[in-house]
Motif scaffolding. Sequence first.
Motif, PDB file in Angstrom:
ATOM      1  N   MET A   1       0.840  -1.198   0.000  1.00  0.00           N
ATOM      2  CA  MET A   1       0.000   0.000   0.000  1.00  0.00           C
ATOM      3  C   MET A   1       0.876   1.249   0.000  1.00  0.00           C
ATOM      4  SD  MET A   1      -3.097   0.969   2.614  1.00  0.00           S
ATOM      5  CE  MET A   1      -4.091  -0.354   1.936  1.00  0.00           C
ATOM      6  N   LYS A   2       0.384   2.340  -0.615  1.00  0.00           N
ATOM      7  CA  LYS A   2       1.149   3.576  -0.700  1.00  0.00           C
ATOM      8  C   LYS A   2       1.362   4.189   0.684  1.00  0.00           C
ATOM      9  CE  LYS A   2      -2.823   6.661  -1.188  1.00  0.00           C
ATOM     10  NZ  LYS A   2      -3.486   7.664  -2.009  1.00  0.00           N
ATOM     11  N   LYS A   3       2.441   4.956   0.802  1.00  0.00           N
ATOM     12  CA  LYS A   3       2.708   5.653   2.044  1.00  0.00           C
ATOM     13  C   LYS A   3       1.839   6.912   2.119  1.00  0.00           C
ATOM     14  CE  LYS A   3       7.489   4.113   2.607  1.00  0.00           C
ATOM     15  NZ  LYS A   3       8.895   4.547   2.751  1.00  0.00           N
ATOM     16  N   GLY A   4       1.642   7.414   3.327  1.00  0.00           N
ATOM     17  CA  GLY A   4       0.835   8.615   3.513  1.00  0.00           C
ATOM     18  C   GLY A   4      -0.484   8.291   4.177  1.00  0.00           C
ATOM     19  N   ARG A   5      -1.393   9.238   4.183  1.00  0.00           N
ATOM     20  CA  ARG A   5      -2.677   9.090   4.854  1.00  0.00           C
ATOM     21  C   ARG A   5      -3.523   8.020   4.188  1.00  0.00           C
ATOM     22  NH1 ARG A   5      -5.744  13.137   7.817  1.00  0.00           N
ATOM     23  NH2 ARG A   5      -7.877  12.417   8.057  1.00  0.00           N
ATOM     24  N   VAL A   6      -4.031   7.109   4.988  1.00  0.00           N
ATOM     25  CA  VAL A   6      -4.892   6.031   4.489  1.00  0.00           C
ATOM     26  C   VAL A   6      -6.286   6.575   4.245  1.00  0.00           C
ATOM     27  CG1 VAL A   6      -5.913   3.796   5.032  1.00  0.00           C
ATOM     28  CG2 VAL A   6      -3.559   4.279   5.713  1.00  0.00           C
ATOM     29  N   THR A   7      -6.853   6.241   3.085  1.00  0.00           N
ATOM     30  CA  THR A   7      -8.180   6.721   2.722  1.00  0.00           C
ATOM     31  C   THR A   7      -9.160   5.561   2.599  1.00  0.00           C
ATOM     32  OG1 THR A   7      -7.840   6.560   0.336  1.00  0.00           O
ATOM     33  CG2 THR A   7      -7.092   8.592   1.418  1.00  0.00           C
ATOM     34  N   ILE A   8     -10.425   5.914   2.460  1.00  0.00           N
ATOM     35  CA  ILE A   8     -11.457   4.899   2.258  1.00  0.00           C
ATOM     36  C   ILE A   8     -11.187   4.112   0.978  1.00  0.00           C
ATOM     37  CG2 ILE A   8     -13.885   4.676   1.540  1.00  0.00           C
ATOM     38  CD1 ILE A   8     -14.618   6.642   3.726  1.00  0.00           C
ATOM     39  N   LYS A   9     -10.671   4.810  -0.048  1.00  0.00           N
ATOM     40  CA  LYS A   9     -10.366   4.133  -1.312  1.00  0.00           C
ATOM     41  C   LYS A   9      -9.273   3.076  -1.127  1.00  0.00           C
ATOM     42  CE  LYS A   9     -11.714   7.883  -4.425  1.00  0.00           C
ATOM     43  NZ  LYS A   9     -11.273   8.845  -5.473  1.00  0.00           N
ATOM     44  N   ASP A  10      -8.286   3.347  -0.251  1.00  0.00           N
ATOM     45  CA  ASP A  10      -7.221   2.370   0.015  1.00  0.00           C
ATOM     46  C   ASP A  10      -7.795   1.102   0.649  1.00  0.00           C
ATOM     47  OD1 ASP A  10      -5.254   4.130  -0.926  1.00  0.00           O
ATOM     48  OD2 ASP A  10      -5.099   5.101   1.035  1.00  0.00           O
ATOM     49  N   ILE A  11      -8.687   1.269   1.606  1.00  0.00           N
ATOM     50  CA  ILE A  11      -9.316   0.122   2.275  1.00  0.00           C
ATOM     51  C   ILE A  11     -10.161  -0.661   1.283  1.00  0.00           C
ATOM     52  CG2 ILE A  11     -10.950  -0.556   4.083  1.00  0.00           C
ATOM     53  CD1 ILE A  11     -10.041   1.927   5.651  1.00  0.00           C
ATOM     54  N   ALA A  12     -10.905   0.083   0.444  1.00  0.00           N
ATOM     55  CA  ALA A  12     -11.757  -0.568  -0.565  1.00  0.00           C
ATOM     56  C   ALA A  12     -10.924  -1.393  -1.531  1.00  0.00           C
ATOM     57  CB  ALA A  12     -12.559   0.495  -1.312  1.00  0.00           C
ATOM     58  N   ARG A  13      -9.765  -0.834  -1.945  1.00  0.00           N
ATOM     59  CA  ARG A  13      -8.888  -1.532  -2.879  1.00  0.00           C
ATOM     60  C   ARG A  13      -8.338  -2.821  -2.261  1.00  0.00           C
ATOM     61  NH1 ARG A  13      -5.408   2.153  -3.276  1.00  0.00           N
ATOM     62  NH2 ARG A  13      -6.614   3.397  -4.754  1.00  0.00           N
ATOM     63  N   GLU A  14      -7.950  -2.788  -1.003  1.00  0.00           N
ATOM     64  CA  GLU A  14      -7.406  -3.954  -0.310  1.00  0.00           C
ATOM     65  C   GLU A  14      -8.438  -5.076  -0.188  1.00  0.00           C
ATOM     66  OE1 GLU A  14      -4.277  -4.679   1.316  1.00  0.00           O
ATOM     67  OE2 GLU A  14      -3.622  -3.132  -0.089  1.00  0.00           O
ATOM     68  N   LEU A  15      -9.690  -4.690   0.046  1.00  0.00           N
ATOM     69  CA  LEU A  15     -10.749  -5.685   0.255  1.00  0.00           C
ATOM     70  C   LEU A  15     -11.537  -5.980  -1.015  1.00  0.00           C
ATOM     71  CD1 LEU A  15     -12.109  -4.445   3.723  1.00  0.00           C
ATOM     72  CD2 LEU A  15     -10.587  -6.381   3.279  1.00  0.00           C
ATOM     73  N   ASN A  16     -11.178  -5.262  -2.110  1.00  0.00           N
ATOM     74  CA  ASN A  16     -11.853  -5.452  -3.398  1.00  0.00           C
ATOM     75  C   ASN A  16     -13.359  -5.200  -3.301  1.00  0.00           C
ATOM     76  OD1 ASN A  16     -11.824  -5.967  -6.159  1.00  0.00           O
ATOM     77  ND2 ASN A  16     -12.302  -8.144  -5.876  1.00  0.00           N
ATOM     78  N   ILE A  17     -13.710  -4.101  -2.618  1.00  0.00           N
ATOM     79  CA  ILE A  17     -15.109  -3.683  -2.521  1.00  0.00           C
ATOM     80  C   ILE A  17     -15.192  -2.202  -2.884  1.00  0.00           C
ATOM     81  CG2 ILE A  17     -15.773  -5.399  -0.791  1.00  0.00           C
ATOM     82  CD1 ILE A  17     -15.393  -3.317   1.362  1.00  0.00           C
ATOM     83  N   ALA A  18     -16.406  -1.699  -3.006  1.00  0.00           N
ATOM     84  CA  ALA A  18     -16.602  -0.301  -3.387  1.00  0.00           C
ATOM     85  C   ALA A  18     -16.315   0.636  -2.211  1.00  0.00           C
ATOM     86  CB  ALA A  18     -18.033  -0.089  -3.871  1.00  0.00           C
ATOM     87  N   PRO A  19     -15.770   1.841  -2.481  1.00  0.00           N
ATOM     88  CA  PRO A  19     -15.546   2.816  -1.417  1.00  0.00           C
ATOM     89  C   PRO A  19     -16.823   3.152  -0.646  1.00  0.00           C
ATOM     90  CG  PRO A  19     -14.364   3.484  -3.386  1.00  0.00           C
ATOM     91  CD  PRO A  19     -15.219   2.309  -3.785  1.00  0.00           C
ATOM     92  N   SER A  20     -17.951   3.181  -1.342  1.00  0.00           N
ATOM     93  CA  SER A  20     -19.214   3.477  -0.662  1.00  0.00           C
ATOM     94  C   SER A  20     -19.563   2.399   0.357  1.00  0.00           C
ATOM     95  CB  SER A  20     -20.346   3.617  -1.681  1.00  0.00           C
ATOM     96  OG  SER A  20     -20.491   2.418  -2.438  1.00  0.00           O
ATOM     97  N   THR A  21     -19.181   1.138   0.036  1.00  0.00           N
ATOM     98  CA  THR A  21     -19.426   0.036   0.970  1.00  0.00           C
ATOM     99  C   THR A  21     -18.566   0.209   2.226  1.00  0.00           C
ATOM    100  OG1 THR A  21     -19.930  -1.457  -0.860  1.00  0.00           O
ATOM    101  CG2 THR A  21     -19.386  -2.468   1.255  1.00  0.00           C
ATOM    102  N   VAL A  22     -17.319   0.640   2.039  1.00  0.00           N
ATOM    103  CA  VAL A  22     -16.431   0.885   3.173  1.00  0.00           C
ATOM    104  C   VAL A  22     -17.007   1.979   4.066  1.00  0.00           C
ATOM    105  CG1 VAL A  22     -14.143   1.698   3.879  1.00  0.00           C
ATOM    106  CG2 VAL A  22     -14.374   0.142   1.930  1.00  0.00           C
ATOM    107  N   SER A  23     -17.458   3.058   3.449  1.00  0.00           N
ATOM    108  CA  SER A  23     -18.021   4.175   4.199  1.00  0.00           C
ATOM    109  C   SER A  23     -19.230   3.737   5.010  1.00  0.00           C
ATOM    110  CB  SER A  23     -18.417   5.296   3.231  1.00  0.00           C
ATOM    111  OG  SER A  23     -19.002   6.369   3.935  1.00  0.00           O
ATOM    112  N   ARG A  24     -20.104   2.963   4.404  1.00  0.00           N
ATOM    113  CA  ARG A  24     -21.300   2.492   5.106  1.00  0.00           C
ATOM    114  C   ARG A  24     -20.948   1.508   6.212  1.00  0.00           C
ATOM    115  NH1 ARG A  24     -25.045   1.522  -0.298  1.00  0.00           N
ATOM    116  NH2 ARG A  24     -25.438   3.738  -0.738  1.00  0.00           N
ATOM    117  N   ALA A  25     -19.956   0.672   5.956  1.00  0.00           N
ATOM    118  CA  ALA A  25     -19.534  -0.296   6.974  1.00  0.00           C
ATOM    119  C   ALA A  25     -18.965   0.411   8.200  1.00  0.00           C
ATOM    120  CB  ALA A  25     -18.502  -1.253   6.391  1.00  0.00           C
TER     121      ALA A  25
END
Length: 341
Positions: free
Chosen positions: A1-25
């Motif tokens: 994973m890239k260095k720097g501030r972790v975003t919702i998109k980073d979590i979504a990419r790791e879990l192969n789900i949509a960013p909106s799903t991460v936000s709702r979770a």
Amino acid sequence: MKKGRVTIKDIARELNIAPSTVSRALNDHPAIKKETKVAVKALAEALDYQPNLLALNLLQKKSNTIGVIVPEITGHFFSAIITGIQDVIVNSEYNIMICLSNESYEEEMTIVKRLSKIQIDGVLVSPSSETKNFDHFRRLQKSGIPVVVFDRDCPGLEADKVLVDDYFGALQAVEYLIGTGCKNIAHLGGPLNLSTTDHRLQGYLDALKKNKIAVNEEYIVHVPGFSNKDGIKPTKKLLGLRKRPDAIFAYNDNIAISAMHIAKKIGLNIPGEISIVGFDDEPHSNYITPSLSTVWQPVYSMGMLSARILLSHLNDKDADLKFRREVFKPELVIRASSKGN
């Protein structure tokens, strides 16, 4: 994973789900499966994910931040007020942003504009010594941002105000000097255009009038600022008069200490030949030689009450709360720089 501030998109990419799903979770949305919530929250914790509060605040149209505008923070007075504010705010959902006007009306207006742009939730302000027009505070109020004024009044501005009875403090100090036998009492007044300057001057004048002592206009000299150096020339002017004063009531402790310095420098005995009284009761006033008689102000309590009043508006925005005007009584502290201590 890239260095720097972790975003919702980073979590979504790791879990192969949509960013909106991460936000709702992360927000426990009922439409998201339990196992997805567990996986998202576990990864967010492992990656030390921190939500973007700026984006959230923009969405909610609030910043969860209170602006505190003060002229300076180098002395005890405003730092004690800020401590009182912080001790109340720390138990709320809000943070504080401290802004310095440096006694400048222009800087104060710039600060107000910037606070308005970041959707500040409320403002606590002690206006600069240059401020005569309060329209910038009225604009905050019109946009729904509550304003609480403390220490220095804004005449004509309808707002909550937390002040000290400067008039009473000055009256008390000068009457005490008269009671110790002083007849030629001078006043080192504060910078012009300040409510505190006006009130302390009026207290001085009324104390003389009450005791049938004629006002000598030569004995009233205003200082240009609030520091020790600002009291040097005005004190030299007073002590250079043919009929030298036998007492000085100073606008604040810094000016009083300057007066003591000059008086000692020319060989005057304090309080034998001249009594000196200040205003504020700065901590160091008790440790100089001789210790300074002064007027104590409940600055910490002023800060706490100002914060509580502002929070009452923020916590119940729909309530029709009337503006409050709270005035604390100062107390005279008699030490060695004046007779009869």
